[in-house]
Design a protein around this motif. Structure first.
Motif, PDB file in Angstrom:
ATOM      1  N   GLU A 150      94.953 -17.668 -29.285  1.00  0.00           N
ATOM      2  CA  GLU A 150      95.568 -17.120 -30.489  1.00  0.00           C
ATOM      3  C   GLU A 150      96.319 -15.848 -30.138  1.00  0.00           C
ATOM      4  O   GLU A 150      95.776 -14.949 -29.492  1.00  0.00           O
ATOM      5  CB  GLU A 150      94.525 -16.832 -31.566  1.00  0.00           C
ATOM      6  N   ASN A 151      97.556 -15.788 -30.582  1.00  0.00           N
ATOM      7  CA  ASN A 151      98.391 -14.599 -30.437  1.00  0.00           C
ATOM      8  C   ASN A 151      98.536 -13.991 -31.827  1.00  0.00           C
ATOM      9  O   ASN A 151      99.217 -14.547 -32.693  1.00  0.00           O
ATOM     10  CB  ASN A 151      99.753 -14.987 -29.851  1.00  0.00           C
ATOM     11  N   TYR A 152      97.875 -12.869 -32.032  1.00  0.00           N
ATOM     12  CA  TYR A 152      97.716 -12.310 -33.367  1.00  0.00           C
ATOM     13  C   TYR A 152      98.464 -10.987 -33.513  1.00  0.00           C
ATOM     14  O   TYR A 152      98.320 -10.074 -32.705  1.00  0.00           O
ATOM     15  CB  TYR A 152      96.239 -12.098 -33.655  1.00  0.00           C
ATOM     16  N   ILE A 153      99.275 -10.914 -34.563  1.00  0.00           N
ATOM     17  CA  ILE A 153      99.967  -9.676 -34.913  1.00  0.00           C
ATOM     18  C   ILE A 153      99.402  -9.197 -36.244  1.00  0.00           C
ATOM     19  O   ILE A 153      99.563  -9.885 -37.265  1.00  0.00           O
ATOM     20  CB  ILE A 153     101.483  -9.876 -35.021  1.00  0.00           C
ATOM     21  N   PRO A 154      98.709  -8.084 -36.256  1.00  0.00           N
ATOM     22  CA  PRO A 154      98.082  -7.616 -37.501  1.00  0.00           C
ATOM     23  C   PRO A 154      99.115  -7.204 -38.537  1.00  0.00           C
ATOM     24  O   PRO A 154     100.268  -6.893 -38.212  1.00  0.00           O
ATOM     25  CB  PRO A 154      97.239  -6.421 -37.049  1.00  0.00           C
ATOM     26  N   GLY A 191      97.902  -5.304 -45.073  1.00  0.00           N
ATOM     27  CA  GLY A 191      97.492  -6.173 -43.973  1.00  0.00           C
ATOM     28  C   GLY A 191      97.768  -7.642 -44.188  1.00  0.00           C
ATOM     29  O   GLY A 191      97.427  -8.472 -43.338  1.00  0.00           O
ATOM     30  N   MET A 192      98.393  -7.985 -45.281  1.00  0.00           N
ATOM     31  CA  MET A 192      98.598  -9.402 -45.597  1.00  0.00           C
ATOM     32  C   MET A 192      99.807 -10.013 -44.891  1.00  0.00           C
ATOM     33  O   MET A 192     100.026 -11.224 -44.965  1.00  0.00           O
ATOM     34  CB  MET A 192      98.738  -9.580 -47.111  1.00  0.00           C
ATOM     35  N   ASP A 193     100.593  -9.196 -44.222  1.00  0.00           N
ATOM     36  CA  ASP A 193     101.773  -9.710 -43.522  1.00  0.00           C
ATOM     37  C   ASP A 193     101.477  -9.980 -42.046  1.00  0.00           C
ATOM     38  O   ASP A 193     102.345  -9.815 -41.185  1.00  0.00           O
ATOM     39  CB  ASP A 193     102.955  -8.757 -43.668  1.00  0.00           C
ATOM     40  N   TRP A 194     100.260 -10.400 -41.763  1.00  0.00           N
ATOM     41  CA  TRP A 194      99.887 -10.734 -40.389  1.00  0.00           C
ATOM     42  C   TRP A 194     100.458 -12.105 -40.018  1.00  0.00           C
ATOM     43  O   TRP A 194     100.791 -12.915 -40.884  1.00  0.00           O
ATOM     44  CB  TRP A 194      98.365 -10.732 -40.211  1.00  0.00           C
ATOM     45  N   ASN A 195     100.548 -12.358 -38.704  1.00  0.00           N
ATOM     46  CA  ASN A 195     100.993 -13.659 -38.192  1.00  0.00           C
ATOM     47  C   ASN A 195     100.194 -14.038 -36.965  1.00  0.00           C
ATOM     48  O   ASN A 195      99.827 -13.177 -36.155  1.00  0.00           O
ATOM     49  CB  ASN A 195     102.476 -13.637 -37.824  1.00  0.00           C
ATOM     50  N   SER A 196      99.934 -15.317 -36.835  1.00  0.00           N
ATOM     51  CA  SER A 196      99.260 -15.834 -35.647  1.00  0.00           C
ATOM     52  C   SER A 196     100.004 -17.057 -35.117  1.00  0.00           C
ATOM     53  O   SER A 196     100.542 -17.852 -35.897  1.00  0.00           O
ATOM     54  CB  SER A 196      97.809 -16.232 -35.942  1.00  0.00           C
ATOM     55  N   LEU A 197     100.028 -17.156 -33.814  1.00  0.00           N
ATOM     56  CA  LEU A 197     100.579 -18.334 -33.149  1.00  0.00           C
ATOM     57  C   LEU A 197      99.507 -18.854 -32.203  1.00  0.00           C
ATOM     58  O   LEU A 197      99.061 -18.144 -31.302  1.00  0.00           O
ATOM     59  CB  LEU A 197     101.851 -17.979 -32.374  1.00  0.00           C
ATOM     60  N   PHE A 257     105.858 -12.326 -30.334  1.00  0.00           N
ATOM     61  CA  PHE A 257     104.464 -12.545 -29.957  1.00  0.00           C
ATOM     62  C   PHE A 257     104.138 -12.065 -28.548  1.00  0.00           C
ATOM     63  O   PHE A 257     102.992 -12.166 -28.115  1.00  0.00           O
ATOM     64  CB  PHE A 257     104.100 -14.019 -30.127  1.00  0.00           C
ATOM     65  N   THR A 258     105.127 -11.532 -27.835  1.00  0.00           N
ATOM     66  CA  THR A 258     104.796 -10.895 -26.554  1.00  0.00           C
ATOM     67  C   THR A 258     104.020  -9.609 -26.793  1.00  0.00           C
ATOM     68  O   THR A 258     103.373  -9.086 -25.879  1.00  0.00           O
ATOM     69  CB  THR A 258     106.068 -10.578 -25.738  1.00  0.00           C
ATOM     70  N   GLN A 259     104.085  -9.093 -28.019  1.00  0.00           N
ATOM     71  CA  GLN A 259     103.371  -7.865 -28.378  1.00  0.00           C
ATOM     72  C   GLN A 259     102.068  -8.170 -29.120  1.00  0.00           C
ATOM     73  O   GLN A 259     101.416  -7.263 -29.636  1.00  0.00           O
ATOM     74  CB  GLN A 259     104.264  -6.984 -29.262  1.00  0.00           C
ATOM     75  N   ALA A 260     101.695  -9.433 -29.171  1.00  0.00           N
ATOM     76  CA  ALA A 260     100.520  -9.835 -29.951  1.00  0.00           C
ATOM     77  C   ALA A 260      99.218  -9.587 -29.191  1.00  0.00           C
ATOM     78  O   ALA A 260      99.197  -9.427 -27.972  1.00  0.00           O
ATOM     79  CB  ALA A 260     100.630 -11.310 -30.330  1.00  0.00           C
ATOM     80  N   GLN A 261      98.134  -9.587 -29.927  1.00  0.00           N
ATOM     81  CA  GLN A 261      96.796  -9.492 -29.348  1.00  0.00           C
ATOM     82  C   GLN A 261      96.342 -10.894 -28.941  1.00  0.00           C
ATOM     83  O   GLN A 261      96.548 -11.853 -29.679  1.00  0.00           O
ATOM     84  CB  GLN A 261      95.820  -8.895 -30.363  1.00  0.00           C
ATOM     85  N   PHE A 262      95.719 -10.991 -27.772  1.00  0.00           N
ATOM     86  CA  PHE A 262      95.311 -12.290 -27.233  1.00  0.00           C
ATOM     87  C   PHE A 262      93.834 -12.562 -27.518  1.00  0.00           C
ATOM     88  O   PHE A 262      92.978 -11.693 -27.338  1.00  0.00           O
ATOM     89  CB  PHE A 262      95.549 -12.326 -25.715  1.00  0.00           C
ATOM     90  N   TYR A 263      93.562 -13.795 -27.935  1.00  0.00           N
ATOM     91  CA  TYR A 263      92.181 -14.236 -28.148  1.00  0.00           C
ATOM     92  C   TYR A 263      92.043 -15.656 -27.625  1.00  0.00           C
ATOM     93  O   TYR A 263      92.988 -16.451 -27.700  1.00  0.00           O
ATOM     94  CB  TYR A 263      91.801 -14.201 -29.629  1.00  0.00           C
ATOM     95  N   LEU A 264      90.864 -15.965 -27.093  1.00  0.00           N
ATOM     96  CA  LEU A 264      90.589 -17.308 -26.585  1.00  0.00           C
ATOM     97  C   LEU A 264      89.469 -17.939 -27.401  1.00  0.00           C
ATOM     98  O   LEU A 264      88.380 -17.377 -27.521  1.00  0.00           O
ATOM     99  CB  LEU A 264      90.189 -17.254 -25.106  1.00  0.00           C
ATOM    100  N   ASN A 265      89.779 -19.112 -27.971  1.00  0.00           N
ATOM    101  CA  ASN A 265      88.799 -19.859 -28.774  1.00  0.00           C
ATOM    102  C   ASN A 265      88.178 -18.998 -29.866  1.00  0.00           C
ATOM    103  O   ASN A 265      86.985 -19.084 -30.156  1.00  0.00           O
ATOM    104  CB  ASN A 265      87.708 -20.443 -27.867  1.00  0.00           C
ATOM    105  N   GLU A 266      89.011 -18.161 -30.462  1.00  0.00           N
ATOM    106  CA  GLU A 266      88.549 -17.279 -31.537  1.00  0.00           C
ATOM    107  C   GLU A 266      89.669 -17.120 -32.561  1.00  0.00           C
ATOM    108  O   GLU A 266      90.818 -16.880 -32.204  1.00  0.00           O
ATOM    109  CB  GLU A 266      88.164 -15.915 -30.967  1.00  0.00           C
ATOM    110  N   PHE A 267      89.291 -17.260 -33.835  1.00  0.00           N
ATOM    111  CA  PHE A 267      90.265 -17.081 -34.903  1.00  0.00           C
ATOM    112  C   PHE A 267      90.259 -15.628 -35.353  1.00  0.00           C
ATOM    113  O   PHE A 267      89.253 -15.130 -35.861  1.00  0.00           O
ATOM    114  CB  PHE A 267      89.938 -17.985 -36.087  1.00  0.00           C
ATOM    115  N   LYS A 268      91.389 -14.963 -35.154  1.00  0.00           N
ATOM    116  CA  LYS A 268      91.517 -13.577 -35.607  1.00  0.00           C
ATOM    117  C   LYS A 268      92.249 -13.530 -36.945  1.00  0.00           C
ATOM    118  O   LYS A 268      91.867 -12.800 -37.848  1.00  0.00           O
ATOM    119  CB  LYS A 268      92.274 -12.755 -34.560  1.00  0.00           C
ATOM    120  N   GLY A 269      93.319 -14.308 -37.039  1.00  0.00           N
ATOM    121  CA  GLY A 269      94.051 -14.369 -38.293  1.00  0.00           C
ATOM    122  C   GLY A 269      93.333 -15.274 -39.277  1.00  0.00           C
ATOM    123  O   GLY A 269      93.160 -16.471 -39.035  1.00  0.00           O
TER     124      GLY A 269
END
Length: 211
Positions: free
Chosen positions: A171-175, A182-188, A140-152
């Motif tokens: 949200e730390n989002y990996i597409p 695209g169904m193998d995404w993950n969010s932390l 998740f160090t390579q994830a996209q960062f979001y604040l108060n927003e659901f990406k996954g």
């Protein structure tokens, strides 16, 4: 009469010799004042920077397995809850105080964290294994960062805002990949609450596509 005239001359000369007022305009300090944006937006920007930095720190400690430093972010009174999926279940999800986290993180004690989607198999592992195998299942160090927003967004219920209505979350989002449409995404997601001027973790939530 001469005395009166003499007094008037003295007064007139004194007034002429007084220092003239500064005719230069006052210095314009408008450069120190934000030209655009309200005070609220400035505060929001500051909060975003704080939470973004905290998010990066926590991610780095999880990746390096530095759980001593990680534990410093756990809320000192509310502790931390771990949810396997987006649907938070306060009555079932594992919850640890900071003290309990530090006690069990190096112990082999196993906990039942929940049921795996699709199979229904119980996930029964130690706290450390849960963090390594489930929480940080992707880098998740390579994830996209979001604040108060659901990406996954998948097909499972997401009740974070209901359970934590006054909290902020990152949200730390990996597409997902093309290979799996695209169904193998993950969010932390990290859920934060403010306490005595600082932000602390109250929950770690994983999210992914579920069947």
């Amino acid at each position: 009469m001469k005395k009166l005239i003499y007094t008037m001359l003295i007064t007139l000369l004194a007034s002429c010799t007084k220092e003239k007022p500064n005719s230069q305009p006052a210095q314009n300090n408008s450069a120190d004042v934000p030209v655009t944006g309200s005070l609220k937006s400035v505060r929001e920007q500051t909060k975003e920077n704080i939470l973004k930095n905290l998010n990066s720190e926590i991610i780095s400690y999880l990746k390096s397995n530095d759980y001593t430093r990680f534990s410093q972010f756990i809320h000192p009174h509310k502790g931390i809850r771990f949810s396997m999926y987006a649907y938070v279940q306060p009555e079932k999800d594992k919850h640890f105080s900071r003290e309990d986290f530090n006690r069990y993180i190096s112990m082999p004690t196993k906990f039942t964290w929940g049921e795996k989607d699709g199979t229904g198999d119980l996930l029964v592992v130690s706290l450390q294994n849960y963090l390594q195998q489930w929480v940080f299942k992707r880098d998740f160090t390579q994830a996209q960062f979001y604040l108060n927003e659901f990406k996954g967004k998948g097909n499972s219920l997401n009740n974070l805002l209901k359970i934590y209505p006054n909290a902020d979350f990152t949200e730390n989002y990996i597409p997902g990949s093309e290979k799996y449409s695209g169904m193998d995404w993950n969010s932390l997601r990290f859920v934060f609450e403010e306490f005595q001027g600082k932000y602390y973790l109250v929950a770690l939530i994983n999210d992914e596509w579920t069947v």
